[in-house]
Design a protein around this motif. Structure first.
Motif, PDB file in Angstrom:
ATOM      1  N   ALA A 204      49.435  28.463  52.608  1.00 47.89           N
ATOM      2  CA  ALA A 204      48.489  29.305  52.850  1.00 47.89           C
ATOM      3  C   ALA A 204      49.458  30.137  52.306  1.00 47.89           C
ATOM      4  O   ALA A 204      49.332  31.428  51.288  1.00 47.89           O
ATOM      5  CB  ALA A 204      47.393  29.233  52.253  1.00 47.89           C
ATOM      6  N   GLY A 205      50.124  30.397  53.436  1.00 49.06           N
ATOM      7  CA  GLY A 205      50.847  31.808  53.645  1.00 49.06           C
ATOM      8  C   GLY A 205      52.527  31.905  52.942  1.00 49.06           C
ATOM      9  O   GLY A 205      53.274  32.398  52.951  1.00 49.06           O
ATOM     10  N   ALA A 206      52.495  30.985  52.372  1.00 44.77           N
ATOM     11  CA  ALA A 206      53.874  30.372  51.193  1.00 44.77           C
ATOM     12  C   ALA A 206      53.506  30.239  50.129  1.00 44.77           C
ATOM     13  O   ALA A 206      54.091  28.984  49.926  1.00 44.77           O
ATOM     14  CB  ALA A 206      54.983  29.987  52.544  1.00 44.77           C
ATOM     15  N   ALA A 207      52.800  30.658  49.858  1.00 49.40           N
ATOM     16  CA  ALA A 207      52.360  29.887  48.603  1.00 49.40           C
ATOM     17  C   ALA A 207      52.938  30.060  46.895  1.00 49.40           C
ATOM     18  O   ALA A 207      52.630  30.389  45.858  1.00 49.40           O
ATOM     19  CB  ALA A 207      50.604  30.056  48.181  1.00 49.40           C
ATOM     20  N   SER A 208      54.569  30.101  46.830  1.00 49.45           N
ATOM     21  CA  SER A 208      54.960  30.506  45.473  1.00 49.45           C
ATOM     22  C   SER A 208      55.074  29.944  44.928  1.00 49.45           C
ATOM     23  O   SER A 208      55.063  30.534  43.338  1.00 49.45           O
ATOM     24  CB  SER A 208      56.197  30.460  46.061  1.00 49.45           C
ATOM     25  N   ALA A 209      54.836  28.736  44.734  1.00 47.18           N
ATOM     26  CA  ALA A 209      54.937  27.092  43.965  1.00 47.18           C
ATOM     27  C   ALA A 209      53.419  27.282  42.944  1.00 47.18           C
ATOM     28  O   ALA A 209      53.599  27.176  41.679  1.00 47.18           O
ATOM     29  CB  ALA A 209      55.206  26.304  44.460  1.00 47.18           C
ATOM     30  N   SER A 220      58.598  35.167  42.857  1.00 50.79           N
ATOM     31  CA  SER A 220      58.780  35.708  44.639  1.00 50.79           C
ATOM     32  C   SER A 220      57.263  36.328  45.103  1.00 50.79           C
ATOM     33  O   SER A 220      57.016  37.931  44.384  1.00 50.79           O
ATOM     34  CB  SER A 220      60.166  36.204  44.729  1.00 50.79           C
ATOM     35  N   ILE A 221      56.690  35.419  45.954  1.00 49.13           N
ATOM     36  CA  ILE A 221      55.920  36.801  46.761  1.00 49.13           C
ATOM     37  C   ILE A 221      56.693  37.767  48.035  1.00 49.13           C
ATOM     38  O   ILE A 221      57.670  37.225  48.523  1.00 49.13           O
ATOM     39  CB  ILE A 221      54.828  35.635  47.756  1.00 49.13           C
ATOM     40  N   ASP A 222      56.215  38.495  48.026  1.00 48.16           N
ATOM     41  CA  ASP A 222      56.795  39.442  49.528  1.00 48.16           C
ATOM     42  C   ASP A 222      57.280  38.830  50.585  1.00 48.16           C
ATOM     43  O   ASP A 222      58.081  39.624  51.355  1.00 48.16           O
ATOM     44  CB  ASP A 222      55.972  40.585  49.160  1.00 48.16           C
ATOM     45  N   ARG A 223      55.746  38.900  50.960  1.00 52.36           N
ATOM     46  CA  ARG A 223      56.843  37.630  52.865  1.00 52.36           C
ATOM     47  C   ARG A 223      56.012  36.837  52.633  1.00 52.36           C
ATOM     48  O   ARG A 223      54.939  36.264  51.639  1.00 52.36           O
ATOM     49  CB  ARG A 223      56.069  38.513  53.620  1.00 52.36           C
ATOM     50  N   VAL A 224      56.211  36.054  53.528  1.00 52.93           N
ATOM     51  CA  VAL A 224      55.708  34.674  54.150  1.00 52.93           C
ATOM     52  C   VAL A 224      54.974  34.738  55.355  1.00 52.93           C
ATOM     53  O   VAL A 224      55.790  35.408  56.616  1.00 52.93           O
ATOM     54  CB  VAL A 224      57.020  33.415  54.279  1.00 52.93           C
ATOM     55  N   ASP A 225      54.599  34.042  55.616  1.00 49.63           N
ATOM     56  CA  ASP A 225      53.049  33.937  57.052  1.00 49.63           C
ATOM     57  C   ASP A 225      52.925  32.760  57.436  1.00 49.63           C
ATOM     58  O   ASP A 225      52.065  32.960  57.013  1.00 49.63           O
ATOM     59  CB  ASP A 225      52.128  35.000  57.446  1.00 49.63           C
ATOM     60  N   THR A 226      53.413  31.682  58.276  1.00 47.45           N
ATOM     61  CA  THR A 226      52.899  30.097  58.304  1.00 47.45           C
ATOM     62  C   THR A 226      53.705  29.994  59.638  1.00 47.45           C
ATOM     63  O   THR A 226      54.414  29.794  59.975  1.00 47.45           O
ATOM     64  CB  THR A 226      53.008  29.761  57.071  1.00 47.45           C
ATOM     65  N   ILE A 227      52.872  28.794  60.102  1.00 50.79           N
ATOM     66  CA  ILE A 227      53.415  28.165  61.433  1.00 50.79           C
ATOM     67  C   ILE A 227      54.941  26.649  60.539  1.00 50.79           C
ATOM     68  O   ILE A 227      55.601  26.776  61.456  1.00 50.79           O
ATOM     69  CB  ILE A 227      52.527  27.649  61.624  1.00 50.79           C
ATOM     70  N   ASP A 229      57.309  26.811  59.260  1.00 49.48           N
ATOM     71  CA  ASP A 229      59.138  27.496  58.932  1.00 49.48           C
ATOM     72  C   ASP A 229      59.187  27.051  57.938  1.00 49.48           C
ATOM     73  O   ASP A 229      60.479  27.459  57.686  1.00 49.48           O
ATOM     74  CB  ASP A 229      59.508  27.750  60.213  1.00 49.48           C
ATOM     75  N   GLY A 230      59.701  25.327  58.287  1.00 48.66           N
ATOM     76  CA  GLY A 230      60.569  24.518  56.792  1.00 48.66           C
ATOM     77  C   GLY A 230      60.242  24.640  55.996  1.00 48.66           C
ATOM     78  O   GLY A 230      60.828  24.552  54.702  1.00 48.66           O
ATOM     79  N   ILE A 231      59.327  25.348  55.656  1.00 45.24           N
ATOM     80  CA  ILE A 231      58.787  25.537  53.939  1.00 45.24           C
ATOM     81  C   ILE A 231      57.928  27.077  53.339  1.00 45.24           C
ATOM     82  O   ILE A 231      57.589  27.371  52.748  1.00 45.24           O
ATOM     83  CB  ILE A 231      57.748  24.493  53.260  1.00 45.24           C
ATOM     84  N   ALA A 232      58.804  28.045  54.720  1.00 39.22           N
ATOM     85  CA  ALA A 232      58.876  29.300  54.615  1.00 39.22           C
ATOM     86  C   ALA A 232      59.335  29.736  53.280  1.00 39.22           C
ATOM     87  O   ALA A 232      60.598  30.958  54.140  1.00 39.22           O
ATOM     88  CB  ALA A 232      58.833  29.753  55.931  1.00 39.22           C
ATOM     89  N   THR A 233      59.303  30.128  52.379  1.00 39.73           N
ATOM     90  CA  THR A 233      60.186  30.157  51.343  1.00 39.73           C
ATOM     91  C   THR A 233      59.941  31.360  50.430  1.00 39.73           C
ATOM     92  O   THR A 233      58.448  31.286  49.947  1.00 39.73           O
ATOM     93  CB  THR A 233      61.069  29.688  50.531  1.00 39.73           C
ATOM     94  N   ARG A 234      59.916  32.409  49.450  1.00 40.46           N
ATOM     95  CA  ARG A 234      59.324  33.247  48.983  1.00 40.46           C
ATOM     96  C   ARG A 234      58.978  32.787  47.274  1.00 40.46           C
ATOM     97  O   ARG A 234      58.250  33.161  47.398  1.00 40.46           O
ATOM     98  CB  ARG A 234      59.993  34.199  49.103  1.00 40.46           C
ATOM     99  N   SER A 235      60.076  31.853  47.273  1.00 44.49           N
ATOM    100  CA  SER A 235      59.812  31.615  45.810  1.00 44.49           C
ATOM    101  C   SER A 235      60.734  29.803  45.863  1.00 44.49           C
ATOM    102  O   SER A 235      61.154  29.332  46.463  1.00 44.49           O
ATOM    103  CB  SER A 235      60.470  32.219  45.219  1.00 44.49           C
ATOM    104  N   VAL A 236      59.983  29.192  44.734  1.00 43.13           N
ATOM    105  CA  VAL A 236      60.787  28.409  44.159  1.00 43.13           C
ATOM    106  C   VAL A 236      61.687  28.062  43.377  1.00 43.13           C
ATOM    107  O   VAL A 236      61.923  29.523  43.265  1.00 43.13           O
ATOM    108  CB  VAL A 236      59.952  26.957  43.642  1.00 43.13           C
ATOM    109  N   GLY A 237      62.717  27.343  43.813  1.00 44.00           N
ATOM    110  CA  GLY A 237      63.617  27.652  43.023  1.00 44.00           C
ATOM    111  C   GLY A 237      63.607  27.787  41.662  1.00 44.00           C
ATOM    112  O   GLY A 237      63.100  26.833  40.845  1.00 44.00           O
TER     113      GLY A 237
END
Length: 403
Positions: A204-209, A220-227, A229-237
């Motif tokens: 939920a803290g990195a829900a760009s898709a 693109s989201i402004d920031r990510v916040d999640t445990i 970390d492997g999927i903590a990107t601001r946007s999908v490709g």
């Protein structure tokens, strides 16, 4: 757009470096959910995550000139290890830019696989910007973590294995960070089987898709916040997003609490250690984040197991709290003999195991003739914890539940 033929062509390159990982039915999670749940254990992959597949395919396709110049990439950890190992095995020099707060275990592992690590920035996007600077300055080839069809094709070999090991598949659940993994798996499955749902899951803290699908363009989201970390990107490709729009049926989100719960259950019941990103597919199933029927055959792609030990301690504790297996309470006691024993007796009557006790007469939060007591204890489940709190309150204590 990425094709089944691309994924099949990647297989030979991937098999030179990566392992074929097991797919096992989970009786525990099948009973808990009513579905027929299978786990794709990519946690047992070399480097501990799926990223070695895409990296191996990309490194194998370098030209002689590109091999001589070396490669550079940015990663929060798993792609870093994949590129480092694949490059080292191919005798290609690699530079890996990782966020300054990347898990220590992943940084050490990347160096151990032969990559030169540069720590820069607070997240993946800032690390990526630095990697592109190195790319331009040293004429290296940039190996993107997800926005590259060759990388996506390598990740898609997981889908080929799932289809071969579980041809009765109804639904596959896949984590989404940048989107390369789900794009590859969805392509492989769509090319092999009809009427199979592909469900993407984000923290939920990195829900760009999820936002991107809603708007019809990459957001693109402004920031990510999640445990996770492997999927903590601001946007999908951009490239994976085209495939996601075409071949992914639904994208859902799960909270960090739900991720911690799934991670703890996997460790306790299946003896499988995953990182946060690896737990999100099972978290979505357990939380019923998408609809499924009783008996439906669902494969959860557990994409990685590289969790930092310090993070693991925190996450497991969160999971235990969510399951009602850990209780921490605070209350005020009269500062007189026998009060602590009285509380201990109530806890003992309920069969709870005390972890720690903190008794403080100097706290400003209580009266001069009172003491503050904090008790941490192991409980059986949420009902057990609630019963202990109820008994303490029935005995006249004002109980503040801290965890």
């Amino acid at each position: 757009m990425l094709s089944l033929a691309d994924v099949q062509a990647a297989r030979a390159h991937v098999e030179e470096v990566a392992r074929r990982t097991p797919l096992e039915r989970s009786r525990t999670f099948s009973e808990l959910t009513g579905a027929d749940v299978h786990l794709k254990l990519e946690t047992f992959q070399r480097t501990g995550a799926f990223k070695i597949r895409g990296a191996a395919n990309r490194i194998a396709t370098l030209s002689p000139t590109e091999r001589e110049a070396g490669v550079v990439t940015a990663s929060a950890g798993n792609h870093a290890q994949g590129v480092a190992l694949a490059a080292t095995r191919a005798d290609v020099d690699s530079t890996i830019v990782m966020p300054e707060y990347a898990p220590v275990s992943k940084v050490k592992a990347t160096r151990g696989y032969g990559g030169e690590v540069v720590l820069h920035g607070i997240d993946y996007e800032e690390a990526q910007a630095r990697a592109h600077e190195i790319e331009a300055a040293e004429d290296r080839t940039y190996v993107h973590a997800f926005d590259d069809e060759t990388v996506m094709a390598g990740q898609g070999t997981i889908g080929l294995e799932i289809v071969e090991d579980c041809p009765e598949l109804d639904t596959v659940v896949v984590p989404i960070g940048g989107g390369g993994l789900i794009a590859g798996i969805a392509t492989a499955i769509a090319g092999k089987l009809d009427d199979v749902r592909v469900i993407g899951v984000q923290a939920a803290g990195a829900a760009s898709a999820a936002q991107s699908l809603a708007s019809g363009r990459v957001e693109s989201i402004d920031r990510v916040d999640t445990i996770a970390d492997g999927i903590a990107t601001r946007s999908v490709g951009e490239t994976p997003f085209e495939v996601i729009q075409e071949r992914v049926d639904e994208v859902v989100t799960v909270s960090d609490t739900e991720i911690a719960h799934a991670l703890t259950l996997l460790l306790e019941r299946s003896k499988v250690l995953v990182e946060g990103a690896g737990a999100v597919p099972l978290a979505a199933i357990l939380a019923e984040a998408f609809e499924y029927e009783d008996g439906e055959t669902i494969v959860a792609a557990l994409c990685g197991g590289n969790i930092d030990m310090n993070r693991l301690t925190t996450v497991v504790m969160r999971g235990l709290i969510e399951m009602g297996r850990y209780l921490k309470v605070k209350m005020a006691l009269k500062d007189r003999p026998g009060e602590l024993e009285r509380v201990a007796g109530i806890v003992s009557e309920h069969g709870a195991n005390v972890y720690a006790v903190h008794h403080d007469r100097t706290s400003r939060d209580v009266a001069v003739n009172a003491a503050e007591l904090e008790v941490e204890m192991e409980t059986h489940d949420a009902e057990h914890a609630a019963a202990i709190v109820a008994s303490l309150e029935a005995d006249g204590y004002e109980v503040d539940v801290l965890a």
